[in-house]
Design a protein around this motif. Structure first.
Motif, PDB file in Angstrom:
ATOM      1  N   VAL A  29       0.861  -1.173   0.000  1.00 27.39           N
ATOM      2  CA  VAL A  29       0.000   0.000   0.000  1.00 27.39           C
ATOM      3  C   VAL A  29       0.902   1.229   0.000  1.00 27.39           C
ATOM      4  O   VAL A  29       1.735   1.394   0.890  1.00 27.39           O
ATOM      5  CB  VAL A  29      -0.910   0.018   1.241  1.00 27.39           C
ATOM      6  N   LYS A  30       0.740   2.081  -1.011  1.00 26.83           N
ATOM      7  CA  LYS A  30       1.569   3.280  -1.117  1.00 26.83           C
ATOM      8  C   LYS A  30       0.710   4.515  -0.894  1.00 26.83           C
ATOM      9  O   LYS A  30      -0.285   4.714  -1.577  1.00 26.83           O
ATOM     10  CB  LYS A  30       2.262   3.346  -2.480  1.00 26.83           C
ATOM     11  N   TRP A  31       1.114   5.320   0.082  1.00 27.53           N
ATOM     12  CA  TRP A  31       0.405   6.550   0.414  1.00 27.53           C
ATOM     13  C   TRP A  31       1.297   7.755   0.126  1.00 27.53           C
ATOM     14  O   TRP A  31       2.413   7.850   0.622  1.00 27.53           O
ATOM     15  CB  TRP A  31       0.040   6.574   1.900  1.00 27.53           C
ATOM     16  N   ASP A  32       0.797   8.693  -0.670  1.00 30.33           N
ATOM     17  CA  ASP A  32       1.494   9.964  -0.887  1.00 30.33           C
ATOM     18  C   ASP A  32       1.124  10.924   0.239  1.00 30.33           C
ATOM     19  O   ASP A  32      -0.061  11.139   0.518  1.00 30.33           O
ATOM     20  CB  ASP A  32       1.098  10.573  -2.232  1.00 30.33           C
ATOM     21  N   LEU A  33       2.146  11.498   0.876  1.00 29.72           N
ATOM     22  CA  LEU A  33       1.921  12.424   1.989  1.00 29.72           C
ATOM     23  C   LEU A  33       2.565  13.770   1.666  1.00 29.72           C
ATOM     24  O   LEU A  33       3.784  13.896   1.676  1.00 29.72           O
ATOM     25  CB  LEU A  33       2.502  11.850   3.287  1.00 29.72           C
ATOM     26  N   PRO A  34       1.748  14.786   1.375  1.00 30.21           N
ATOM     27  CA  PRO A  34       2.302  16.114   1.094  1.00 30.21           C
ATOM     28  C   PRO A  34       2.466  16.954   2.355  1.00 30.21           C
ATOM     29  O   PRO A  34       1.691  16.843   3.305  1.00 30.21           O
ATOM     30  CB  PRO A  34       1.235  16.734   0.180  1.00 30.21           C
ATOM     31  N   THR A  35       3.497  17.784   2.361  1.00 27.59           N
ATOM     32  CA  THR A  35       3.698  18.773   3.417  1.00 27.59           C
ATOM     33  C   THR A  35       4.200  20.055   2.780  1.00 27.59           C
ATOM     34  O   THR A  35       4.905  20.016   1.761  1.00 27.59           O
ATOM     35  CB  THR A  35       4.696  18.272   4.474  1.00 27.59           C
ATOM     36  N   VAL A  36       3.839  21.178   3.358  1.00 21.90           N
ATOM     37  CA  VAL A  36       4.306  22.454   2.810  1.00 21.90           C
ATOM     38  C   VAL A  36       5.715  22.775   3.282  1.00 21.90           C
ATOM     39  O   VAL A  36       6.363  23.679   2.751  1.00 21.90           O
ATOM     40  CB  VAL A  36       3.353  23.615   3.198  1.00 21.90           C
ATOM     41  N   TRP A  37       6.208  22.028   4.289  1.00 23.36           N
ATOM     42  CA  TRP A  37       7.504  22.359   4.885  1.00 23.36           C
ATOM     43  C   TRP A  37       8.655  21.753   4.094  1.00 23.36           C
ATOM     44  O   TRP A  37       8.500  20.725   3.425  1.00 23.36           O
ATOM     45  CB  TRP A  37       7.562  21.880   6.334  1.00 23.36           C
ATOM     46  N   SER A  38       9.817  22.379   4.190  1.00 21.41           N
ATOM     47  CA  SER A  38      11.008  21.882   3.508  1.00 21.41           C
ATOM     48  C   SER A  38      11.468  20.573   4.153  1.00 21.41           C
ATOM     49  O   SER A  38      11.088  20.246   5.287  1.00 21.41           O
ATOM     50  CB  SER A  38      12.141  22.909   3.591  1.00 21.41           C
ATOM     51  N   ALA A  39      12.307  19.859   3.450  1.00 24.80           N
ATOM     52  CA  ALA A  39      12.791  18.568   3.950  1.00 24.80           C
ATOM     53  C   ALA A  39      13.624  18.713   5.211  1.00 24.80           C
ATOM     54  O   ALA A  39      13.755  17.759   5.993  1.00 24.80           O
ATOM     55  CB  ALA A  39      13.606  17.865   2.869  1.00 24.80           C
ATOM     56  N   THR A  40      14.194  19.909   5.440  1.00 25.97           N
ATOM     57  CA  THR A  40      15.054  20.119   6.606  1.00 25.97           C
ATOM     58  C   THR A  40      14.280  20.580   7.838  1.00 25.97           C
ATOM     59  O   THR A  40      14.822  20.577   8.938  1.00 25.97           O
ATOM     60  CB  THR A  40      16.139  21.163   6.291  1.00 25.97           C
ATOM     61  N   ASN A  41      13.021  20.979   7.662  1.00 22.56           N
ATOM     62  CA  ASN A  41      12.218  21.412   8.797  1.00 22.56           C
ATOM     63  C   ASN A  41      11.954  20.227   9.726  1.00 22.56           C
ATOM     64  O   ASN A  41      11.784  19.093   9.270  1.00 22.56           O
ATOM     65  CB  ASN A  41      10.888  21.987   8.294  1.00 22.56           C
ATOM     66  N   TYR A  42      11.917  20.482  11.031  1.00 19.95           N
ATOM     67  CA  TYR A  42      11.767  19.372  11.980  1.00 19.95           C
ATOM     68  C   TYR A  42      10.421  18.654  11.818  1.00 19.95           C
ATOM     69  O   TYR A  42      10.309  17.456  12.096  1.00 19.95           O
ATOM     70  CB  TYR A  42      11.961  19.842  13.420  1.00 19.95           C
ATOM     71  N   GLN A  43       9.393  19.369  11.355  1.00 13.73           N
ATOM     72  CA  GLN A  43       8.119  18.690  11.096  1.00 13.73           C
ATOM     73  C   GLN A  43       8.301  17.633  10.004  1.00 13.73           C
ATOM     74  O   GLN A  43       7.773  16.512  10.105  1.00 13.73           O
ATOM     75  CB  GLN A  43       7.051  19.712  10.671  1.00 13.73           C
ATOM     76  N   SER A  44       9.071  17.975   8.984  1.00 17.80           N
ATOM     77  CA  SER A  44       9.354  17.021   7.903  1.00 17.80           C
ATOM     78  C   SER A  44      10.219  15.873   8.387  1.00 17.80           C
ATOM     79  O   SER A  44      10.056  14.723   7.966  1.00 17.80           O
ATOM     80  CB  SER A  44      10.042  17.737   6.741  1.00 17.80           C
ATOM     81  N   ARG A  45      11.146  16.177   9.282  1.00 19.02           N
ATOM     82  CA  ARG A  45      11.989  15.116   9.842  1.00 19.02           C
ATOM     83  C   ARG A  45      11.148  14.130  10.646  1.00 19.02           C
ATOM     84  O   ARG A  45      11.381  12.910  10.607  1.00 19.02           O
ATOM     85  CB  ARG A  45      13.080  15.722  10.711  1.00 19.02           C
ATOM     86  N   CYS A  46      10.160  14.647  11.365  1.00 22.12           N
ATOM     87  CA  CYS A  46       9.246  13.760  12.089  1.00 22.12           C
ATOM     88  C   CYS A  46       8.452  12.886  11.118  1.00 22.12           C
ATOM     89  O   CYS A  46       8.246  11.692  11.375  1.00 22.12           O
ATOM     90  CB  CYS A  46       8.291  14.586  12.955  1.00 22.12           C
ATOM     91  N   LEU A  47       8.018  13.469  10.030  1.00 23.68           N
ATOM     92  CA  LEU A  47       7.300  12.704   9.006  1.00 23.68           C
ATOM     93  C   LEU A  47       8.172  11.584   8.444  1.00 23.68           C
ATOM     94  O   LEU A  47       7.702  10.459   8.231  1.00 23.68           O
ATOM     95  CB  LEU A  47       6.860  13.635   7.871  1.00 23.68           C
ATOM     96  N   LYS A  48       9.455  11.899   8.216  1.00 27.46           N
ATOM     97  CA  LYS A  48      10.380  10.904   7.669  1.00 27.46           C
ATOM     98  C   LYS A  48      10.584   9.754   8.659  1.00 27.46           C
ATOM     99  O   LYS A  48      10.588   8.575   8.270  1.00 27.46           O
ATOM    100  CB  LYS A  48      11.710  11.574   7.360  1.00 27.46           C
ATOM    101  N   ILE A  49      10.742  10.093   9.924  1.00 24.24           N
ATOM    102  CA  ILE A  49      10.904   9.060  10.955  1.00 24.24           C
ATOM    103  C   ILE A  49       9.662   8.173  10.994  1.00 24.24           C
ATOM    104  O   ILE A  49       9.758   6.938  11.040  1.00 24.24           O
ATOM    105  CB  ILE A  49      11.149   9.702  12.334  1.00 24.24           C
TER     106      ILE A  49
END
Length: 288
Positions: A29-49
């Motif tokens: 199952v593949k889910w696309d998850l968009p975020t407005v934040w850059s890859a270096t923003n901590y919110q994006s880092r949490c998403l990556k984790i």
């Protein structure tokens, strides 16, 4: 001989059905998850984790594909409806930017109700049940939330008195922010993050109300010289999954993802606080 041939034919048929069943069960199952934040923003880092942990915990059966910096074209205030309508199966949603859809999501923007993460965490005990019901109303489920610990006002000139705010075009996120700055004499403009840096660079706005992390992301030292840390509120990002996509998962996969989200959320809150301190240091080093 015919008896044995019939037996082997039946066994092959059973084996084929089992192999087909296994291949269906193992489908990714593949889910696309968009975020407005850059890859270096901590919110994006949490998403990556979270995405990495989910993939590992589900043995690769659920793969979350991240799209940073508004790459899919969706703006922050649209994300509740984007997830609701199934345009994406899962999304990163800035809670207090969704007041156009649900006013209650702006509760953390009420001035000084939750000026820090401690107060915000306490407030969550009361608001989360309501937010869960509102999310369900909009065909989605909140998996976890991550705070924005600080609130600064970035300007080209120093703000020492209320008189200094008069007429300044300040970017705001929510209606509550807009009402506050209007009362203080400024001329606030509600604006999604994707438009902020360009607007600041071209003079469409004079300043920005946002976090320390976003100040670093936007390299605000190139456009402003001051940051007034007022901390009049804290906010959160919600990671929400579309209920239609969610209900297609097996109960086993749902439990794995829910458990992983519950385990990671406290870690993400700690990361947010630590990251905020680091970003404040960077802003000071850059002369703000």
């Amino acid at each position: 001989m015919k008896k044995y041939l019939k037996f082997f034919t039946i066994m092959l048929a059973v084996l084929a059905v089992m192999m087909f069943s296994l291949s269906v069960n193992a489908e990714v199952v593949k889910w696309d998850l968009p975020t407005v934040w850059s890859a270096t923003n901590y919110q994006s880092r949490c998403l990556k984790i979270f995405a990495d942990e989910v993939k590992e915990a589900t043995d690769g059966q659920v793969e979350i594909i991240l799209h940073y910096g508004g790459a899919l074209g969706y703006k922050g205030p649209e994300m509740l409806s984007v997830v609701r309508d199934g345009l994406v199966p899962i999304g990163d949603v800035l809670k207090n930017a969704q007041t156009g859809e649900e006013k209650f999501f702006g509760i953390t923007s009420l001035p000084f109700l939750a000026p820090g993460v401690v107060e915000l965490r306490m407030l969550q005990f009361f608001t989360r049940p309501v937010e869960d019901r509102l999310a369900e109303k909009h065909n989605q489920k909140i998996l976890y939330v991550v705070p924005w610990p600080s609130r600064n006002v970035y300007t080209k000139k120093e703000i020492s008195t209320l008189e200094d705010l008069k007429g300044l075009k300040i970017r705001t996120v929510s209606k509550e922010d807009t009402d506050l700055f209007t009362l203080l004499g400024a001329s606030p403009i509600q604006m999604p993050w994707g438009e902020v840096v360009t607007s600041l660079a071209t003079g469409v706005i004079d300043g920005v109300a946002t976090s320390s992390a976003s100040g670093v992301d936007g390299k605000f030292w190139e456009f402003t010289g001051y940051a007034s840390r007022w901390n009049w509120h804290s906010s959160c990002d919600m990671v929400n999954v579309n209920l239609d996509a969610w209900n297609k998962l097996s109960p086993e996969l749902q439990k794995i993802i829910e458990t992983k989200a519950r385990e990671l959320e406290p870690q993400f809150w700690k990361l947010a606080v630590e990251e905020n301190k680091e970003k404040e240091k960077i802003l000071i080093e850059k002369g703000i």
